[in-house]
Design a protein around this motif. Structure first.
Motif, PDB file in Angstrom:
ATOM      1  N   ARG A   1     -11.673   7.480  -2.581  1.00 36.46           N
ATOM      2  CA  ARG A   1     -10.781   6.528  -3.268  1.00 36.46           C
ATOM      3  C   ARG A   1     -11.412   5.145  -3.383  1.00 36.46           C
ATOM      4  O   ARG A   1     -10.727   4.189  -3.749  1.00 36.46           O
TER       5      ARG A   1
ATOM      6  N   GLY B   1      -3.838   4.505   1.326  1.00 37.86           N
ATOM      7  CA  GLY B   1      -3.354   4.992   0.044  1.00 37.86           C
ATOM      8  C   GLY B   1      -3.857   4.315  -1.205  1.00 37.86           C
ATOM      9  O   GLY B   1      -3.647   4.820  -2.308  1.00 37.86           O
ATOM     10  N   ALA B   2      -4.526   3.167  -1.080  1.00 36.20           N
ATOM     11  CA  ALA B   2      -4.974   2.449  -2.277  1.00 36.20           C
ATOM     12  C   ALA B   2      -6.200   3.113  -2.902  1.00 36.20           C
ATOM     13  O   ALA B   2      -7.002   3.752  -2.227  1.00 36.20           O
ATOM     14  N   HIS B   3      -6.329   2.943  -4.217  1.00 34.75           N
ATOM     15  CA  HIS B   3      -7.552   3.306  -4.937  1.00 34.75           C
ATOM     16  C   HIS B   3      -8.281   1.985  -5.212  1.00 34.75           C
ATOM     17  O   HIS B   3      -7.795   1.149  -5.975  1.00 34.75           O
TER      18      HIS B   3
ATOM     19  N   GLU C   1       2.871   2.055  -2.095  1.00 31.72           N
ATOM     20  CA  GLU C   1       2.952   2.481  -3.492  1.00 31.72           C
ATOM     21  C   GLU C   1       1.625   3.024  -4.023  1.00 31.72           C
ATOM     22  O   GLU C   1       1.511   3.297  -5.218  1.00 31.72           O
ATOM     23  N   LYS C   2       0.621   3.154  -3.140  1.00 32.03           N
ATOM     24  CA  LYS C   2      -0.711   3.661  -3.525  1.00 32.03           C
ATOM     25  C   LYS C   2      -1.257   2.928  -4.756  1.00 32.03           C
ATOM     26  O   LYS C   2      -1.520   3.539  -5.810  1.00 32.03           O
TER      27      LYS C   2
ATOM     28  N   SER D   1      -3.503   0.614  -7.503  1.00 34.34           N
ATOM     29  CA  SER D   1      -4.874   0.384  -7.955  1.00 34.34           C
ATOM     30  C   SER D   1      -5.229  -1.025  -7.516  1.00 34.34           C
ATOM     31  O   SER D   1      -4.463  -1.966  -7.743  1.00 34.34           O
TER      32      SER D   1
ATOM     33  N   LEU E   1       0.806  -1.212   0.000  1.00 33.08           N
ATOM     34  CA  LEU E   1       0.000   0.000   0.000  1.00 33.08           C
ATOM     35  C   LEU E   1       0.847   1.273   0.000  1.00 33.08           C
ATOM     36  O   LEU E   1       0.342   2.345  -0.353  1.00 33.08           O
TER      37      LEU E   1
END
Length: 272
Positions: free
Chosen positions: A154, A119-121, A97-98, A100, A95
């Motif tokens: 998000r 941070g994830a989408h 690295e944010k 998808s 996570l």
């Protein structure tokens, strides 16, 4: 799949109840509204069959004297304590690295909420019209909360069957960084290879087990792993600590906790 259900509400909330009735009818569920004098614990005890109810806190699922909703606001204390370093799920899903991310096994959406906070989408997939509507209501309420507003922005709720959705992603060559799987129903014990239920099941999960079909075989998600591996750089599977591997497939890496573990499968087909 439930095709008809009763909805209890007090006259004060009749307009809100009718709005939910309309939404659910468009999703294939006939809702019969019953106006009652007082929606309280006593009423729920005397009406134990599975139903919906609407009050000042929105839409709930009720049965056996209990009611529940995916209360995302109640997760705020946990979210405030969480960090990339402290959460095992954050390391498993990378996570920092944010990414998808597709959460193909929605449940009550609490893991999705945590992953979005870190941070994830997230695309959150749910096929059951009632559970999807409960999740939608929770997201709408969370959108009005100052702390949760940016987090839920998000999260994309998608009303779809996960197998069909992932199959469509495969057909369209649509890729994501992570697919997250947390199969809901009881797992096969690693030693006995049988279906076992946990001794203590939380109230929310008790009601979900009443709502969601198991279709004979437990919904272990084996088929989802195969599809997910075709579109994701990594697939992360949350499992009870002693459960067998999903689809009997050994992971590339594991993160072990006291009660659960995260199995990760890294793709060799998806180019970074």
């Amino acid at each position: 799949m439930v095709s008809e259900i009763r909805l209890f509400t007090e006259s004060t909330f009749l307009e809100e109840a009718r709005n939910y009735q309309t939404v659910l009818s468009l999703r294939g569920v006939a809702v019969n509204i019953e106006i009652i004098e007082k929606l309280n614990a006593r009423f729920l005890r005397f009406n134990p069959e599975i139903a919906l109810c609407v009050d000042d806190q929105g839409l709930h699922l009720s049965a056996n004297g209990m009611k529940m909703q995916p209360d995302w606001k109640a997760e705020i204390p946990r979210l405030k304590r969480a960090s990339i370093k402290s959460e095992m799920i954050a390391r498993a899903c990378n996570l920092a690295e944010k990414p998808s991310l597709i959460d193909a096994t929605a449940g009550l959406g609490h893991d999705t909420l945590l992953m979005a906070h870190l941070g994830a989408h997230v695309s959150l997939i749910e096929r059951h019209p009632i559970l999807f509507t409960l999740l939608e209501d929770s997201k709408n309420q969370a959108s009005n909360d100052p702390f949760l507003n940016n987090i839920v922005s998000r999260i994309d709720l998608i009303f779809a069957d996960s197998e069909q959705y992932l199959s469509q992603c495969v057909a369209e060559n649509h890729t994501v960084d992570v697919v997250y799987l947390d199969p809901m129903f009881p797992q096969r014990d690693q030693n006995q290879n049988t279906i076992k239920k946990q001794a203590q099941v939380k109230k929310q999960m008790q009601l979900l087990h009443m709502l969601l079909p198991e279709d004979g075989e437990m919904d272990l998600g084996d088929y989802l792993l195969v599809l997910a591996q075709q579109i994701a750089k990594r697939v992360v599977v949350k499992r009870p600590r002693l459960a067998v591997f999903l689809n009997e497939q050994e992971p590339n890496h594991q993160w072990q906790g006291d009660a659960c573990r995260f199995d990760a499968y890294f793709s060799t087909k998806i180019i970074e």
